[in-house]
Design an enzyme around this catalytic site. Structure first.
Site, PDB file in Angstrom:
ATOM      1  CE  LYS A  22      -9.039  18.490 -15.463  1.00 25.59           C
ATOM      2  NZ  LYS A  22      -7.808  19.023 -14.871  1.00 25.59           N
ATOM      3  CG  ASN A  23      -8.736  22.734 -16.028  1.00 22.91           C
ATOM      4  OD1 ASN A  23      -8.553  21.762 -15.302  1.00 22.91           O
ATOM      5  ND2 ASN A  23      -8.135  22.874 -17.200  1.00 22.91           N
ATOM      6  CB  CYS A 116       2.948  16.629 -15.271  1.00 24.64           C
ATOM      7  SG  CYS A 116       2.869  17.298 -16.904  1.00 24.64           S
ATOM      8  NE  ARG A 121       1.510  21.279 -16.295  1.00 23.27           N
ATOM      9  CZ  ARG A 121       0.249  20.878 -16.192  1.00 23.27           C
ATOM     10  NH1 ARG A 121      -0.021  19.590 -16.172  1.00 23.27           N
ATOM     11  NH2 ARG A 121      -0.736  21.747 -16.104  1.00 23.27           N
ATOM     12  CG  ASP A 304      -6.124  21.076 -21.324  1.00 22.28           C
ATOM     13  OD1 ASP A 304      -4.918  20.750 -21.301  1.00 22.28           O
ATOM     14  OD2 ASP A 304      -6.681  21.653 -20.362  1.00 22.28           O
ATOM     15  NE  ARG A 396      -5.829  14.034 -12.848  1.00 21.80           N
ATOM     16  CZ  ARG A 396      -4.825  14.831 -13.184  1.00 21.80           C
ATOM     17  NH1 ARG A 396      -3.789  14.346 -13.823  1.00 21.80           N
ATOM     18  NH2 ARG A 396      -4.849  16.107 -12.881  1.00 21.80           N
TER      19      ARG A 396
HETATM   20  C1  UD1 Z   1      -3.839  24.870 -16.744  1.00 21.90           C
HETATM   21  C2  UD1 Z   1      -4.840  23.759 -16.884  1.00 21.90           C
HETATM   22  C3  UD1 Z   1      -4.351  22.722 -17.883  1.00 21.90           C
HETATM   23  C4  UD1 Z   1      -3.982  23.390 -19.207  1.00 21.90           C
HETATM   24  C5  UD1 Z   1      -3.043  24.573 -18.978  1.00 21.90           C
HETATM   25  C6  UD1 Z   1      -2.776  25.367 -20.241  1.00 21.90           C
HETATM   26  C7  UD1 Z   1      -5.894  23.665 -14.700  1.00 21.90           C
HETATM   27  C8  UD1 Z   1      -6.072  22.932 -13.423  1.00 21.90           C
HETATM   28  N1  UD1 Z   1      -5.037  23.143 -15.573  1.00 21.90           N
HETATM   29  O1  UD1 Z   1      -2.642  24.312 -16.213  1.00 21.90           O
HETATM   30  O2  UD1 Z   1      -5.387  21.767 -18.081  1.00 21.90           O
HETATM   31  O3  UD1 Z   1      -3.341  22.455 -20.049  1.00 21.90           O
HETATM   32  O4  UD1 Z   1      -3.600  25.480 -18.020  1.00 21.90           O
HETATM   33  O5  UD1 Z   1      -3.959  25.854 -20.755  1.00 21.90           O
HETATM   34  O6  UD1 Z   1      -6.539  24.671 -14.950  1.00 21.90           O
HETATM   35  N2  UD1 Z   1       4.605  28.296 -16.588  1.00 21.90           N
HETATM   36  C9  UD1 Z   1       5.811  28.777 -16.145  1.00 21.90           C
HETATM   37  N3  UD1 Z   1       5.909  29.089 -14.814  1.00 21.90           N
HETATM   38  C10 UD1 Z   1       4.869  28.974 -13.946  1.00 21.90           C
HETATM   39  C11 UD1 Z   1       3.631  28.499 -14.424  1.00 21.90           C
HETATM   40  C12 UD1 Z   1       3.535  28.180 -15.768  1.00 21.90           C
HETATM   41  O7  UD1 Z   1       6.776  28.879 -16.881  1.00 21.90           O
HETATM   42  O8  UD1 Z   1       5.019  29.294 -12.769  1.00 21.90           O
HETATM   43  C13 UD1 Z   1       4.452  27.948 -18.017  1.00 21.90           C
HETATM   44  C14 UD1 Z   1       4.132  26.478 -18.231  1.00 21.90           C
HETATM   45  O9  UD1 Z   1       5.303  25.681 -18.256  1.00 21.90           O
HETATM   46  C15 UD1 Z   1       3.430  26.499 -19.554  1.00 21.90           C
HETATM   47  C16 UD1 Z   1       2.680  27.824 -19.517  1.00 21.90           C
HETATM   48  O10 UD1 Z   1       3.313  28.592 -18.503  1.00 21.90           O
HETATM   49  O11 UD1 Z   1       4.358  26.516 -20.620  1.00 21.90           O
HETATM   50  C17 UD1 Z   1       1.226  27.736 -19.235  1.00 21.90           C
HETATM   51  O12 UD1 Z   1       0.996  26.940 -18.096  1.00 21.90           O
HETATM   52  P1  UD1 Z   1      -0.210  27.252 -17.096  1.00 21.90           P
HETATM   53  O13 UD1 Z   1      -1.192  28.114 -17.792  1.00 21.90           O
HETATM   54  O14 UD1 Z   1       0.356  27.720 -15.804  1.00 21.90           O
HETATM   55  O15 UD1 Z   1      -0.850  25.824 -16.876  1.00 21.90           O
HETATM   56  P2  UD1 Z   1      -1.540  25.265 -15.579  1.00 21.90           P
HETATM   57  O16 UD1 Z   1      -2.193  26.353 -14.811  1.00 21.90           O
HETATM   58  O17 UD1 Z   1      -0.588  24.373 -14.854  1.00 21.90           O
END
Ligand code: UD1
Length: 420
Positions: A22-23, A116, A121, A304, A396
């Site tokens: 999915k991701n 979420c 997030r 995850d 999902r």
């Molecule tokens: C992706 C995955 C999700 C998984 C997550 C962590 C997809 C669609 N989703 O989510 O299933 O649980 O990686 O492996 O691929 N953060 C910030 N600022 C930002 C972005 C992130 O502080 O702008 C922080 C987040 O709060 C979190 C960490 O970075 O603590 C990692 O998040 P991130 O890797 O960005 O997760 P997603 O890409 O949303």
């Protein structure tokens, strides 16, 4: 809204094929916006998130066709550069369209994702990175309004390793003028597969698979095709299901190297695991040993898989501590597992799980995707009947999960109805 009715106690045995990730799909699909033409993504899983992303791309003017797990995205008619709230609120990954839209069309209007189910997030890293590339960004009325002439290569160092921000910046930088350096880039396999796909489209990227990506921008890209990598989280979930139910299963179409954090922990818990290049066979132990895990960025134990591991440790022979160092509040599954008889206490960002000999069926509520998976796993071993409500969350991210589990011998039925 459907529910699952599970009668626990059946051992899972047999072979199951792992679906596309999915991701990975959610990152590959928006990459189609970077070129004019038809992108073909084979092994795309039939999931609600994939159809949400398809609907979003269609709302921008793309044509999307999905047959036999091959997704064809024709981006030639794209002329709207907006991701409205109604899509983004369903799926945060909609934000992936931001980078490609600014890079190729010089404009984007994307709803801010908000929090979420398990906490805030933020998307600050996505926005700061795009600003460094030269985009002008304004936040107004819950929307990100972004504009740019041509983006310009720059150096970006992420304070936190973020999958989403890495994907967005990568997709923006491939069409920027000059060289972009991304330091502390996410190295999750889904990001590596995105980078490889961008190269197939004509991008110039060095350091793929490492946390230092060097991108030399090009003037244009061409539509390409690829096969989506297997879903390591789906694979891990099935392995845990087999371990919990005392069964023996073989996963096919899997990449064992991308799952090593999970399989190593399963071995610690007493499972016997055999590998080939693209299969994993797990034989469950008599008794599951308690094993601590700390969810962390790749190649660490995936966040995850944290909920599913918590479900398994609920029936282990002793106490384990499960820490999530990525999402500190990701424990919405815990009160539901406790309703099934698990003994779990939350201490800051850790769950202290005292294994119990038996859990008992009850009605439980899905709150998010992986929480739902953990409740299904618990239901498979609980005595009596477990009803998992609001399974739209599971749809999902798990392709035909009940059918796959039935093939392995589980007693699980989907019941369709309004009131669940
Ligand atoms: C992706 C995955 C999700 C998984 C997550 C962590 C997809 C669609 N989703 O989510 O299933 O649980 O990686 O492996 O691929 N953060 C910030 N600022 C930002 C972005 C992130 O502080 O702008 C922080 C987040 O709060 C979190 C960490 O970075 O603590 C990692 O998040 P991130 O890797 O960005 O997760 P997603 O890409 O949303």
């Amino acid at each position: 809204m459907d529910k699952f009715v599970i009668r626990g106690g059946e051992r899972l045995n047999g072979t199951v094929e792992v679906s596309g990730a999915k991701n990975a799909s959610l990152a590959l699909m928006p990459a189609a916006l970077l070129a004019s033409g038809i992108t073909r993504l084979r092994n795309t899983p039939a999931l609600r998130d994939v159809s949400t992303m398809s609907t979003l791309l269609k709302s921008m003017g793309a044509k999307v066709d999905f047959k036999n797990n091959t997704l064809a995205i024709d981006s030639r008619g794209v002329k709207h550069f907006e991701a409205p709230y109604e899509h983004v609120k369903k799926m945060r990954a909609s934000i992936y369209v931001l980078g490609p839209l600014i890079a190729r069309f010089g404009q984007a209007r994307v709803s801010l994702p908000g929090g979420c189910a398990w906490g805030p997030r933020p998307v600050n890293l996505h926005l700061e990175g795009l600003q460094k590339l030269g985009a002008q960004i304004e936040l107004e009325g819950g929307y990100i309004n972004a504009k740019a002439d041509r983006l310009t290569g720059t150096k970006i160092h992420f304070d936190v390793s973020s999958v989403g921000a890495t994907g967005n910046i990568l997709m923006a930088a491939v069409l920027a003028s000059g060289t972009t350096l991304i330091e502390n880039a996410a190295i999750e396999p889904e990001m590596t597969s995105l980078a490889e796909f961008l190269v197939a489209m004509g991008a110039k990227i060095d350091g793929i698979g490492t946390n230092r990506l060097e991108i030399e921008g090009v003037d244009s890209l061409k539509a390409a095709e690829t096969r989506t990598i297997p879903d390591r989280i789906e694979a891990g979930t099935f392995l845990v299901a087999a371990a919990m139910t005392g069964g023996e299963i073989t996963l096919t179409g899997v990449r064992p190297d991308q799952l090593s954090a999970v399989t190593a922990k399963l071995e610690d818990a007493g499972c016997t695991i055999g590998f080939t290049e693209d299969t994993i066979t797990l034989t469950a132990p008599e008794t599951i040993r308690p094993v601590d895990v700390t969810a962390n960025i790749y190649p660490g134990f995936p966040t995850d898989m944290q909920a599913q591991w918590t479900a398994m440790m609920s029936i282990a022979d002793g106490t384990s501590i499960i820490t999530d160092s990525i999402y500190f509040d990701r424990f919405k599954h815990v009160p539901e597992l406790v309703r099934l008889g698990a003994n779990i206490e939350i201490k800051e960002n850790a769950a202290v799980v005292r294994g119990v000999p038996r859990i008992t069926g009850a009605k439980v509520m899905s709150t998010d995707l992986r929480a739902s998976a953990s409740l299904i796993l618990a239901g498979l071993v609980a005595s009596g009947t477990t009803e998992v409500l609001r399974v739209y969350h599971i749809d999902r991210g798990y392709e035909a999960i009940e059918k796959k589990l039935q093939t392995l011998g589980a007693d699980i039925q989907r019941v369709t109805g309004e009131e669940f």
